[in-house]
Design a protein around this motif. Structure first.
Motif, PDB file in Angstrom:
ATOM      1  N   ARG A 199      -7.013  12.102  15.724  1.00  0.00           N
ATOM      2  CA  ARG A 199      -8.170  12.997  15.752  1.00  0.00           C
ATOM      3  C   ARG A 199      -8.032  14.109  14.721  1.00  0.00           C
ATOM      4  NH1 ARG A 199      -9.667   9.033  18.092  1.00  0.00           N
ATOM      5  NH2 ARG A 199     -10.845   8.972  20.059  1.00  0.00           N
ATOM      6  N   ASN A 200      -7.629  13.706  13.526  1.00  0.00           N
ATOM      7  CA  ASN A 200      -7.508  14.621  12.396  1.00  0.00           C
ATOM      8  C   ASN A 200      -8.462  14.134  11.311  1.00  0.00           C
ATOM      9  OD1 ASN A 200      -6.374  15.415   9.647  1.00  0.00           O
ATOM     10  ND2 ASN A 200      -5.106  16.686  11.002  1.00  0.00           N
ATOM     11  N   TYR A 201      -9.490  14.952  11.031  1.00  0.00           N
ATOM     12  CA  TYR A 201     -10.539  14.505  10.124  1.00  0.00           C
ATOM     13  C   TYR A 201     -10.011  14.241   8.716  1.00  0.00           C
ATOM     14  CZ  TYR A 201     -14.917  14.441   7.484  1.00  0.00           C
ATOM     15  OH  TYR A 201     -15.944  14.085   6.651  1.00  0.00           O
ATOM     16  N   ALA A 202      -9.205  15.158   8.176  1.00  0.00           N
ATOM     17  CA  ALA A 202      -8.677  14.980   6.822  1.00  0.00           C
ATOM     18  C   ALA A 202      -7.818  13.726   6.729  1.00  0.00           C
ATOM     19  CB  ALA A 202      -7.867  16.209   6.415  1.00  0.00           C
ATOM     20  N   ARG A 203      -7.007  13.502   7.736  1.00  0.00           N
ATOM     21  CA  ARG A 203      -6.160  12.305   7.767  1.00  0.00           C
ATOM     22  C   ARG A 203      -7.015  11.040   7.842  1.00  0.00           C
ATOM     23  NH1 ARG A 203      -3.532   8.471   7.393  1.00  0.00           N
ATOM     24  NH2 ARG A 203      -1.829   7.672   8.701  1.00  0.00           N
ATOM     25  N   ALA A 204      -8.074  11.079   8.610  1.00  0.00           N
ATOM     26  CA  ALA A 204      -8.965   9.925   8.710  1.00  0.00           C
ATOM     27  C   ALA A 204      -9.667   9.650   7.380  1.00  0.00           C
ATOM     28  CB  ALA A 204      -9.992  10.145   9.816  1.00  0.00           C
ATOM     29  N   CYS A 205     -10.072  10.713   6.686  1.00  0.00           N
ATOM     30  CA  CYS A 205     -10.712  10.541   5.376  1.00  0.00           C
ATOM     31  C   CYS A 205      -9.757   9.871   4.393  1.00  0.00           C
ATOM     32  CB  CYS A 205     -11.172  11.883   4.828  1.00  0.00           C
ATOM     33  SG  CYS A 205     -12.598  12.592   5.671  1.00  0.00           S
ATOM     34  N   GLU A 206      -8.506  10.294   4.419  1.00  0.00           N
ATOM     35  CA  GLU A 206      -7.510   9.681   3.544  1.00  0.00           C
ATOM     36  C   GLU A 206      -7.336   8.202   3.862  1.00  0.00           C
ATOM     37  OE1 GLU A 206      -3.930  11.855   4.036  1.00  0.00           O
ATOM     38  OE2 GLU A 206      -4.691  13.700   3.111  1.00  0.00           O
ATOM     39  N   ALA A 207      -7.330   7.867   5.142  1.00  0.00           N
ATOM     40  CA  ALA A 207      -7.145   6.472   5.540  1.00  0.00           C
ATOM     41  C   ALA A 207      -8.370   5.619   5.213  1.00  0.00           C
ATOM     42  CB  ALA A 207      -6.846   6.394   7.037  1.00  0.00           C
ATOM     43  N   MET A 208      -9.535   6.241   5.169  1.00  0.00           N
ATOM     44  CA  MET A 208     -10.772   5.493   4.881  1.00  0.00           C
ATOM     45  C   MET A 208     -10.855   5.084   3.423  1.00  0.00           C
ATOM     46  SD  MET A 208     -12.937   5.110   7.523  1.00  0.00           S
ATOM     47  CE  MET A 208     -14.482   4.838   6.707  1.00  0.00           C
ATOM     48  N   ASP A 209     -10.265   5.879   2.550  1.00  0.00           N
ATOM     49  CA  ASP A 209     -10.475   5.714   1.113  1.00  0.00           C
ATOM     50  C   ASP A 209      -9.148   5.473   0.383  1.00  0.00           C
ATOM     51  OD1 ASP A 209     -12.230   5.660  -1.066  1.00  0.00           O
ATOM     52  OD2 ASP A 209     -11.819   7.755  -1.545  1.00  0.00           O
ATOM     53  N   PRO A 210      -9.081   4.455  -0.488  1.00  0.00           N
ATOM     54  CA  PRO A 210     -10.180   3.554  -0.830  1.00  0.00           C
ATOM     55  C   PRO A 210     -10.240   2.344   0.100  1.00  0.00           C
ATOM     56  CG  PRO A 210      -8.313   3.085  -2.231  1.00  0.00           C
ATOM     57  CD  PRO A 210      -7.896   4.235  -1.349  1.00  0.00           C
ATOM     58  N   VAL A 211     -11.433   1.784   0.228  1.00  0.00           N
ATOM     59  CA  VAL A 211     -11.580   0.524   0.947  1.00  0.00           C
ATOM     60  C   VAL A 211     -11.012  -0.575   0.043  1.00  0.00           C
ATOM     61  CG1 VAL A 211     -13.192  -1.125   1.969  1.00  0.00           C
ATOM     62  CG2 VAL A 211     -13.638   1.344   2.133  1.00  0.00           C
ATOM     63  N   PRO A 212     -10.063  -1.386   0.527  1.00  0.00           N
ATOM     64  CA  PRO A 212      -9.425  -2.384  -0.337  1.00  0.00           C
ATOM     65  C   PRO A 212     -10.413  -3.427  -0.838  1.00  0.00           C
ATOM     66  CG  PRO A 212      -8.843  -2.770   1.952  1.00  0.00           C
ATOM     67  CD  PRO A 212      -9.545  -1.445   1.908  1.00  0.00           C
ATOM     68  N   SER A 213     -10.084  -3.994  -1.995  1.00  0.00           N
ATOM     69  CA  SER A 213     -10.954  -5.017  -2.579  1.00  0.00           C
ATOM     70  C   SER A 213     -10.825  -6.348  -1.861  1.00  0.00           C
ATOM     71  CB  SER A 213     -10.626  -5.198  -4.062  1.00  0.00           C
ATOM     72  OG  SER A 213      -9.296  -5.692  -4.211  1.00  0.00           O
ATOM     73  N   GLY A 214      -9.632  -6.612  -1.325  1.00  0.00           N
ATOM     74  CA  GLY A 214      -9.415  -7.904  -0.662  1.00  0.00           C
ATOM     75  C   GLY A 214      -9.611  -9.065  -1.614  1.00  0.00           C
ATOM     76  N   ARG A 215      -9.050  -8.914  -2.817  1.00  0.00           N
ATOM     77  CA  ARG A 215      -9.268  -9.931  -3.854  1.00  0.00           C
ATOM     78  C   ARG A 215      -8.633 -11.250  -3.440  1.00  0.00           C
ATOM     79  NH1 ARG A 215      -7.861  -9.181 -10.293  1.00  0.00           N
ATOM     80  NH2 ARG A 215      -8.738 -11.201 -10.981  1.00  0.00           N
ATOM     81  N   LEU A 216      -9.408 -12.317  -3.572  1.00  0.00           N
ATOM     82  CA  LEU A 216      -8.967 -13.645  -3.150  1.00  0.00           C
ATOM     83  C   LEU A 216      -8.490 -14.478  -4.329  1.00  0.00           C
ATOM     84  CD1 LEU A 216     -11.895 -14.492  -0.688  1.00  0.00           C
ATOM     85  CD2 LEU A 216      -9.655 -13.530  -0.129  1.00  0.00           C
ATOM     86  N   GLY A 217      -7.553 -15.366  -4.065  1.00  0.00           N
ATOM     87  CA  GLY A 217      -7.111 -16.316  -5.083  1.00  0.00           C
ATOM     88  C   GLY A 217      -8.091 -17.466  -5.202  1.00  0.00           C
ATOM     89  N   ARG A 218      -7.701 -18.475  -5.968  1.00  0.00           N
ATOM     90  CA  ARG A 218      -8.585 -19.619  -6.197  1.00  0.00           C
ATOM     91  C   ARG A 218      -8.291 -20.702  -5.158  1.00  0.00           C
ATOM     92  NH1 ARG A 218     -11.161 -19.657 -11.068  1.00  0.00           N
ATOM     93  NH2 ARG A 218     -10.543 -18.068 -12.594  1.00  0.00           N
ATOM     94  N   LEU A 219      -9.387 -21.165  -4.538  1.00  0.00           N
ATOM     95  CA  LEU A 219      -9.250 -22.211  -3.533  1.00  0.00           C
ATOM     96  C   LEU A 219     -10.542 -23.016  -3.492  1.00  0.00           C
ATOM     97  CD1 LEU A 219      -6.999 -22.991  -1.471  1.00  0.00           C
ATOM     98  CD2 LEU A 219      -8.288 -21.724   0.246  1.00  0.00           C
ATOM     99  N   GLY A 220     -10.449 -24.305  -3.765  1.00  0.00           N
ATOM    100  CA  GLY A 220     -11.627 -25.160  -3.759  1.00  0.00           C
ATOM    101  C   GLY A 220     -12.156 -25.362  -2.357  1.00  0.00           C
ATOM    102  N   GLU A 221     -13.425 -25.711  -2.266  1.00  0.00           N
ATOM    103  CA  GLU A 221     -14.035 -25.893  -0.957  1.00  0.00           C
ATOM    104  C   GLU A 221     -13.309 -26.970  -0.154  1.00  0.00           C
ATOM    105  OE1 GLU A 221     -16.438 -24.212   0.587  1.00  0.00           O
ATOM    106  OE2 GLU A 221     -16.463 -22.817  -1.093  1.00  0.00           O
TER     107      GLU A 221
END
Length: 362
Positions: free
Chosen positions: A181-203
């Motif tokens: 319940r610490n607003y500044a700490r929560a803001c730090e944890a919110m940012d940045p939202v990760p990209s979640g970059r995916l590798g290559r995988l065929g259907e």
């Protein structure tokens, strides 16, 4: 038997209760009920007179109750007509909820009292923290399950596993930060939202779990960005300033509505009339005590009824629901409604009241 049944609208019932208990209600027994268009005309007249008086009396020195400041926020500076309709709607909303304008002062005091506290420790911040924490816990669990599902799958784990773990760890850290319940700490944890970059995988190489990764990643990122923008984009100082400013507005609105209510009641008294909201408000005060329990009058009136049938319950408000509960203490209450057909939100209907009953009783 049906001939003995009392059939009518909620306002018919409230009017009957008030007439039978006019002494307790503190009004003449021979009151009339103003038609809606008549009460609208009286409201506009009362508000115009109240606003004129307030502007004449306003010092313009930046006082917290300065009506010019209120109009600047909800309408246009020193233009009573621009703010009048909004003020009347606030008045109606308060009455439908069982409150009068003094609630605004109470809320203003609460805001001022906590304006210097950490936002997430305030009643409003607590609600934000709980909702955001629920979102974070949900997606942390989702990505944890996906990580387990990808274990031992070879290429799908190699190409998608790192992104899944990144998203899982992000939401887990966010949840942990919110628990503090610490607003500044929560803001730090919110940012940045990760990209979640995916590798290559065929259907044809995707397992059932791997096929879920991209849509769930996109969905969770959208949710995180929405919460960040809506709740965690302001600085602590900006939030404190907004709380104090809101408190000042509430006090100004209270002053305006107090003046309006006095003039509106005076106009109605001259005509010996009540409006439809008066019927609900007076019946509510007769039937429900300060703790939300049925009064002696409610218990006495309720003993007349064995069954209470209410149609279109999705269009009730909280005052009406409290009235039904008060007189229905010893009766079988049967409610019919369909939240999909609620058409009176603009008049204060709260279909979630009916939804809550269904959820509790199903």
């Amino acid at each position: 038997a049906l001939p003995l049944a009392e059939i009518g609208t909620i306002h018919t019932f409230c009017g009957r209760v008030i007439r039978e208990n006019f002494g307790l209600a503190g009004i003449p027994a021979n009151f009339s009920v103003a038609e809606e268009n008549t009460s609208d005309i009286l409201m506009k007249k009362a508000m115009a007179e109240a606003m004129d008086d307030l502007f004449d009396a306003s010092s313009g020195d930046g006082d917290g109750e300065d009506i010019a400041f209120v109009c600047d926020v909800i309408g246009e500076t020193r233009n009573p007509d621009a703010a009048a309709d909004t003020l009347i709607e606030i008045f109606k909303t308060l009455r439908r909820s069982g409150y009068d304008e003094t609630k605004l002062l109470h809320d203003a005091d609460r805001l001022d009292d906590v304006a210097g506290d950490d936002f997430l420790s305030t009643p409003w911040g607590e609600a934000v923290a709980e909702a955001t924490e629920e979102m974070a816990d949900h997606y942390a669990g989702v990505f944890d399950e996906l990580a387990e599902g990808l274990e031992g799958t070879g290429k799908p784990q190699k190409e998608y596993g790192p992104a899944v773990l990144e998203m899982r760890d992000y939401f887990a850290r966010l949840s942990d930060a919110l628990k503090e319940r610490n607003y500044a700490r929560a803001c730090e944890a919110m940012d940045p939202v990760p990209s979640g970059r995916l590798g290559r995988l065929g259907e044809d190489e995707k397992t059932e779990d791997a096929a879920l990764v991209k849509p769930l990643r996109d969905e969770s990122k959208t949710a995180a960005l929405k919460y960040r923008e809506k709740y965690f984009s302001a600085s602590p100082e900006q939030i404190s300033d907004a709380m104090r400013r809101t408190a000042r507005v509430l006090r100004g609105i209270h002053r305006a509505l107090s003046a309006f209510a006095e003039k509106y009641d005076s106009l109605k008294r001259r005509q010996g009339a009540l409006d439809f909201q008066d019927l609900e408000t007076l019946a509510f005060r007769l039937l429900v005590d300060e703790d939300g329990e049925p009064t002696e009058a409610a218990l006495r009136i309720g003993r007349k009824y064995k069954y209470i049938f209410i149609d279109e319950y999705q269009d009730t408000n909280r005052v009406q629901d409290a009235i039904f509960r008060a007189v229905g203490t010893g009766a079988e209450r049967f409610m019919v409604g369909d939240v999909k057909q609620s058409v009176y939100r603009f008049r204060g209907a709260e279909p979630e009241i009916f939804s809550d009953y269904r959820a509790r009783w199903s």
